[in-house]
Every structure is written in structure tokens, then in C-alpha cells.
Design a protein around this motif. Sequence first.
Motif, PDB file in Angstrom:
ATOM      1  N   UNK A 200      10.229   6.471 103.820  1.00  0.00           N
ATOM      2  CA  UNK A 200       9.118   7.227 104.407  1.00  0.00           C
ATOM      3  C   UNK A 200       9.504   7.541 105.846  1.00  0.00           C
ATOM      4  N   UNK A 201       9.737   8.820 106.142  1.00  0.00           N
ATOM      5  CA  UNK A 201      10.258   9.202 107.445  1.00  0.00           C
ATOM      6  C   UNK A 201       9.175   9.688 108.392  1.00  0.00           C
ATOM      7  N   UNK A 202       7.936   9.640 107.934  1.00  0.00           N
ATOM      8  CA  UNK A 202       6.829   9.984 108.819  1.00  0.00           C
ATOM      9  C   UNK A 202       6.642   8.869 109.842  1.00  0.00           C
ATOM     10  N   UNK A 203       6.199   9.216 111.057  1.00  0.00           N
ATOM     11  CA  UNK A 203       5.966   8.170 112.058  1.00  0.00           C
ATOM     12  C   UNK A 203       4.957   7.123 111.611  1.00  0.00           C
ATOM     13  N   UNK A 204       4.038   7.510 110.724  1.00  0.00           N
ATOM     14  CA  UNK A 204       3.013   6.562 110.276  1.00  0.00           C
ATOM     15  C   UNK A 204       2.580   6.899 108.862  1.00  0.00           C
ATOM     16  N   UNK A 205       2.714   5.951 107.938  1.00  0.00           N
ATOM     17  CA  UNK A 205       2.273   6.156 106.563  1.00  0.00           C
ATOM     18  C   UNK A 205       0.798   5.802 106.456  1.00  0.00           C
ATOM     19  N   UNK A 206       0.011   6.686 105.803  1.00  0.00           N
ATOM     20  CA  UNK A 206      -1.433   6.478 105.768  1.00  0.00           C
ATOM     21  C   UNK A 206      -1.985   6.143 104.385  1.00  0.00           C
ATOM     22  N   UNK A 207      -1.245   6.469 103.308  1.00  0.00           N
ATOM     23  CA  UNK A 207      -1.743   6.276 101.931  1.00  0.00           C
ATOM     24  C   UNK A 207      -3.116   6.906 101.753  1.00  0.00           C
ATOM     25  N   UNK A 208      -3.288   8.090 102.327  1.00  0.00           N
ATOM     26  CA  UNK A 208      -4.605   8.733 102.342  1.00  0.00           C
ATOM     27  C   UNK A 208      -5.122   9.048 100.942  1.00  0.00           C
ATOM     28  N   UNK A 209      -4.225   9.372 100.014  1.00  0.00           N
ATOM     29  CA  UNK A 209      -4.663   9.740  98.660  1.00  0.00           C
ATOM     30  C   UNK A 209      -5.437   8.620  97.991  1.00  0.00           C
ATOM     31  N   UNK A 210      -5.154   7.383  98.393  1.00  0.00           N
ATOM     32  CA  UNK A 210      -5.798   6.224  97.789  1.00  0.00           C
ATOM     33  C   UNK A 210      -7.095   5.841  98.503  1.00  0.00           C
ATOM     34  N   UNK A 211      -7.441   6.535  99.574  1.00  0.00           N
ATOM     35  CA  UNK A 211      -8.580   6.132 100.401  1.00  0.00           C
ATOM     36  C   UNK A 211      -9.698   7.172 100.445  1.00  0.00           C
ATOM     37  N   UNK A 212      -9.628   8.171  99.580  1.00  0.00           N
ATOM     38  CA  UNK A 212     -10.618   9.247  99.625  1.00  0.00           C
ATOM     39  C   UNK A 212     -12.033   8.711  99.423  1.00  0.00           C
ATOM     40  N   UNK A 213     -12.231   7.867  98.414  1.00  0.00           N
ATOM     41  CA  UNK A 213     -13.567   7.336  98.139  1.00  0.00           C
ATOM     42  C   UNK A 213     -14.074   6.444  99.265  1.00  0.00           C
ATOM     43  N   UNK A 214     -13.148   5.876 100.026  1.00  0.00           N
ATOM     44  CA  UNK A 214     -13.525   4.980 101.121  1.00  0.00           C
ATOM     45  C   UNK A 214     -14.085   5.742 102.319  1.00  0.00           C
ATOM     46  N   UNK A 215     -13.599   6.946 102.550  1.00  0.00           N
ATOM     47  CA  UNK A 215     -13.965   7.688 103.756  1.00  0.00           C
ATOM     48  C   UNK A 215     -14.915   8.855 103.506  1.00  0.00           C
ATOM     49  N   UNK A 216     -14.829   9.464 102.320  1.00  0.00           N
ATOM     50  CA  UNK A 216     -15.620  10.668 102.069  1.00  0.00           C
ATOM     51  C   UNK A 216     -16.977  10.352 101.448  1.00  0.00           C
ATOM     52  N   UNK A 217     -17.993  11.062 101.887  1.00  0.00           N
ATOM     53  CA  UNK A 217     -19.265  11.150 101.178  1.00  0.00           C
ATOM     54  C   UNK A 217     -19.258  12.486 100.438  1.00  0.00           C
ATOM     55  N   UNK A 218     -20.231  12.708  99.561  1.00  0.00           N
ATOM     56  CA  UNK A 218     -20.272  13.990  98.861  1.00  0.00           C
ATOM     57  C   UNK A 218     -20.484  15.144  99.845  1.00  0.00           C
ATOM     58  N   UNK A 219     -21.258  14.901 100.881  1.00  0.00           N
ATOM     59  CA  UNK A 219     -21.480  15.945 101.878  1.00  0.00           C
ATOM     60  C   UNK A 219     -20.176  16.338 102.560  1.00  0.00           C
ATOM     61  N   UNK A 220     -19.347  15.363 102.897  1.00  0.00           N
ATOM     62  CA  UNK A 220     -18.065  15.660 103.540  1.00  0.00           C
ATOM     63  C   UNK A 220     -17.114  16.347 102.568  1.00  0.00           C
ATOM     64  N   UNK A 221     -17.113  15.921 101.320  1.00  0.00           N
ATOM     65  CA  UNK A 221     -16.288  16.582 100.306  1.00  0.00           C
ATOM     66  C   UNK A 221     -16.679  18.050 100.178  1.00  0.00           C
ATOM     67  N   UNK A 222     -17.976  18.309 100.180  1.00  0.00           N
ATOM     68  CA  UNK A 222     -18.471  19.677 100.047  1.00  0.00           C
ATOM     69  C   UNK A 222     -18.095  20.519 101.269  1.00  0.00           C
ATOM     70  N   UNK A 223     -18.178  19.937 102.451  1.00  0.00           N
ATOM     71  CA  UNK A 223     -17.816  20.663 103.664  1.00  0.00           C
ATOM     72  C   UNK A 223     -16.351  21.079 103.636  1.00  0.00           C
ATOM     73  N   UNK A 224     -15.492  20.150 103.234  1.00  0.00           N
ATOM     74  CA  UNK A 224     -14.062  20.452 103.162  1.00  0.00           C
ATOM     75  C   UNK A 224     -13.792  21.521 102.108  1.00  0.00           C
TER      76      UNK A 224
END
Length: 242
Positions: A200-224
Amino acid sequence: MKKGFVAESQIKNVKRWGDYQNNTNVSLVNKYIYFAVDKVANSTIKKHFFEMEYAPVNKAVLSLYDPRCSPLLSPYQLPYTPAELLIEGDFFKFAFVRNPYSRILSCYLDRVLTHTSRPSREFRKALNKSEFNFSDFVSVICRQKPKLQNSHWRIQSDDILFELIDFDFIGKFENLSEDLSFVHSKIFGTPFNADVLGGNFSPKKTSASEKIAEFYTQDLLDKVYDAYRKDFEFFGYEKIVL
């Protein structure tokens, strides 16, 4: 749809001119243009192509992040107008895109929460307050026009000028090994060594794909989804309903 012309003014209408220069990577020797998209495995992809460009002279990659160290050229270094380079030029044109939900979250976790980064400074200036959360971030970036967005969260179809340029290939972050293999074989005509994806050559690995349910509400999903609708529709990503 066949595109027929692209002018400097059209580029500036959807993205910053400096971003166009920094993220448009041209190989005159191997005849390709890589339209880099931030937060889409850009470091890994660049490392591979830098090494391929340097292989004939056995030189090491000095930096993935300083354009002055790149073996690939920026448009300002070439005697071509945007139309001559992007439309008339005989280059293999490709880019990689990512699910907007995970890309935006990765940007937040990596760049925005790192207060010393330029994206974080730009976001906090737009927000105009020091304390914030993910909801604040989504709300601000979804209101911005693409040309005012930082490249780390700019609408990807605008960032790569998708509606102006006929691409030969659009790869996906979620299918990186197979898609990068295809691009490599198309350009170099040799087998692809998947070991290049082992780090992984990025300065910081985030594993964001695995954290969507942790951070998003339906309202935020809809906004995006509403703000980044072109990315969902052009690149075949699905709207999430919790």
C-alpha cells in the motif's frame, strides 16, 4: 458518444487549471495519458507506471508526490493545445474511478482529519469553523461546484473530463488487479506482475470501503448520491439504501 473538441476554457469550467496540469500524466514514449484521480489508488498506479517508464534505464523512483520527479510529462511541458493532446493525439487514454461513497469517506479519514494537509485547510476555510464531523464535511462538499472542489473530493467525471474526452478505458478501484493488468498489457504488451499491488503506497490506508455503515446515515448517503449522481450513472455504481 464521440467527442470532437476540448478547449482550455472548457477544462477551467470544471476543474482548476493546476489540477489539470498535475493530474494529467503523459508518456510520449509509450503513447498513453493517465488521468489520475486522487483517492483512487493513485499512488499504487503511479508507482507501477513510473517503474515501467524508468525500467529501460534502470533508474529508481525518487518520489510519487513531487511532479518534478515524474518520468511522465504534464501538458504544460508539451507543445500541444488541449484539443491536440486530448482529442487529436494518438494516445491510449485511461483513468481509474472509485465508488463515490468510499472515496469521500477515505478522503475525510486521510486528508481532512489531517489538519496540516491542503485539503483539510481548504475544507475548514469553506466550513468557517474549527470543530467539525463527517456530516459537516459531506454537507460542504456536496454544495460546492466541481471547479471549486479540491481534487480529492471533486466529482470524478468532471475531474477526468469524461464528458469531453473519448476514453479508451475506465478502470475501477474495486477491480484494480484485473483492470490494471488490462491497461498494462494494452500499453506494454507484456504480462502484468500482480506483485506490484502487494504493498500500500498511499501515505495513509483508511479501509473506507469497510466503514461506510459506521459513518454514513441515510441522509448523508442521499446527499452524496444527489451531488455525485454523474459518477454513479456514468461508472455504474449503485445508490445505497440502509
